[in-house]
Design a protein around this motif. Sequence first.
Motif, PDB file in Angstrom:
ATOM      1  N   ASP A   1       0.854  -1.189   0.000  1.00 44.20           N
ATOM      2  CA  ASP A   1       0.000   0.000   0.000  1.00 44.20           C
ATOM      3  C   ASP A   1       0.891   1.241   0.000  1.00 44.20           C
ATOM      4  OD1 ASP A   1      -3.069   0.877   1.063  1.00 44.20           O
ATOM      5  OD2 ASP A   1      -1.447   2.280   1.462  1.00 44.20           O
ATOM      6  N   GLY A   2       0.561   2.191  -0.848  1.00 46.87           N
ATOM      7  CA  GLY A   2       1.348   3.420  -0.948  1.00 46.87           C
ATOM      8  C   GLY A   2       1.428   4.119   0.402  1.00 46.87           C
ATOM      9  N   ARG A   3       2.624   4.589   0.754  1.00 49.28           N
ATOM     10  CA  ARG A   3       2.786   5.292   2.024  1.00 49.28           C
ATOM     11  C   ARG A   3       2.477   6.769   1.816  1.00 49.28           C
ATOM     12  NH1 ARG A   3       7.760   7.406   3.523  1.00 49.28           N
ATOM     13  NH2 ARG A   3       7.759   8.235   5.633  1.00 49.28           N
TER      14      ARG A   3
ATOM     15  N   PHE B   1      -0.059   8.246   0.323  1.00 50.94           N
ATOM     16  CA  PHE B   1      -0.384   8.578  -1.064  1.00 50.94           C
ATOM     17  C   PHE B   1      -1.375   9.721  -1.162  1.00 50.94           C
ATOM     18  CE2 PHE B   1       0.962   6.128  -4.943  1.00 50.94           C
ATOM     19  CZ  PHE B   1       2.235   5.931  -4.444  1.00 50.94           C
TER      20      PHE B   1
ATOM     21  N   ASP C   1      -4.146   2.845  -4.164  1.00 43.72           N
ATOM     22  CA  ASP C   1      -2.684   2.740  -4.032  1.00 43.72           C
ATOM     23  C   ASP C   1      -2.284   1.386  -3.453  1.00 43.72           C
ATOM     24  OD1 ASP C   1      -3.608   3.083  -1.446  1.00 43.72           O
ATOM     25  OD2 ASP C   1      -1.929   4.340  -0.825  1.00 43.72           O
TER      26      ASP C   1
HETATM   27 MG    MG Z   1      -1.738   4.266   1.244  1.00 41.86          MG
END
Ligand code: MG
Length: 345
Positions: free
Chosen positions: A29-31, A33, A76
């Motif tokens: 998962d995008g940090r 985002f 994300d």
């Molecule tokens: Mg995220």
Amino acid sequence: MANSKYEYVRSFEVEDEIMLPNIIIVRIDGRNFCRFSKFHEFEKPNDMKALELMNLCADAVLEKFPDIIFSYGFSDEYSFVLKKTTKFYQRRASKIHSLIVSFFTSVYVNKWKAQFPQKDLRYAPSFRSRVIGCASIEVLQSYLLWRQSECHLNNQYDTCFWQLIKSGKPENEAEEMLKGSLKQDRNELLYQSFNINYKKDIPEIFRQGTCSLRTVEDIVKYKEDGSAVKRCKRKFTRVYSENIASRRFWNNQLCLVKELGQFTEDLSKTKSEYVKSFQHESRLMPSTWIVVRIDGCHFHSFSDVHQFEKPNDAQALNLMNSCAAAVLEEFKDIVFAYGVSDEYR
Ligand code: MG
Ligand code: DGT
Ligand code: MG
């Protein structure tokens, strides 16, 4: 290191084998985002190019790691499901998820320019990763139901929210209007106020997320003497589908059934105990010293392909060092780093 006096360092590594018969899922998962998408001016609520970039990275992951046979992603995040009997990295969680997330992230950076020719990548994105062990096929089914419901809920909410903003409502008013609303209310709001039929007018990639599955295709090759031979060709197929946790969707995919098993009944919702287990994160005891060691994977061939000077390539080492400096800059809790060759700790 094997059989050397330094072999004891292996005891510093965590014991994190995911035992059979658990099915291994890696979710990335995008940090932050929220910030990344604002900074890079992604279209709201969905940016087709940004989603396509995520999907291209997932394709690259499937291509690179043959034990992954199914992936599902939206926004994300992406989940990758490995075949039940995988022996990849002795089923060690930390090895598997760190490899997948680091490969995904470097492909994301690599493909950025082709996807966004007019936009510079303004800072390095990062993704978090974790492993979820599913004790049975029913747990995997619940996991997929949970993620796809999340996709649907988030997307329906965001579609309403940004329509309200576009129509001139301030953000706090739009939030207030949607507070406590049910799925049906939001569909109604879209239809009545904006003439949007959620199911018909919003593309399925936004509503349902994207699946890729590994399939095997029989192909016929001809030998020099003209005789035909059958060969198996592995490929993967992208699918957009409603209810990926249904028997109808899953049991029709031979490869998924063969490598993971059949869904025996349809589920109406994910048990809350299961969601709790999917969200569980183990923590270290307070005051434990934390050392994170990273080490290039197959860097021997990477350095060959990229013609690094032997035995040391100053530029390659400088690159490692400037990456380590960027990590220290980004993560303020890191107080010390030491690197040699393709590793850092
Ligand atoms: Mg995220
Ligand atoms: P995290 O994961 O806790 O580090 O924090 P975030 O900010 O990554 O939060 P998350 O993962 O719950 O939500 C994803 C964020 O990414 C959300 O703020 C919306 C943004 N995002 C993802 N895809 C798109 C897109 O296509 N367009 C826009 N405008 N934003 C997107
Ligand atoms: Mg997310």
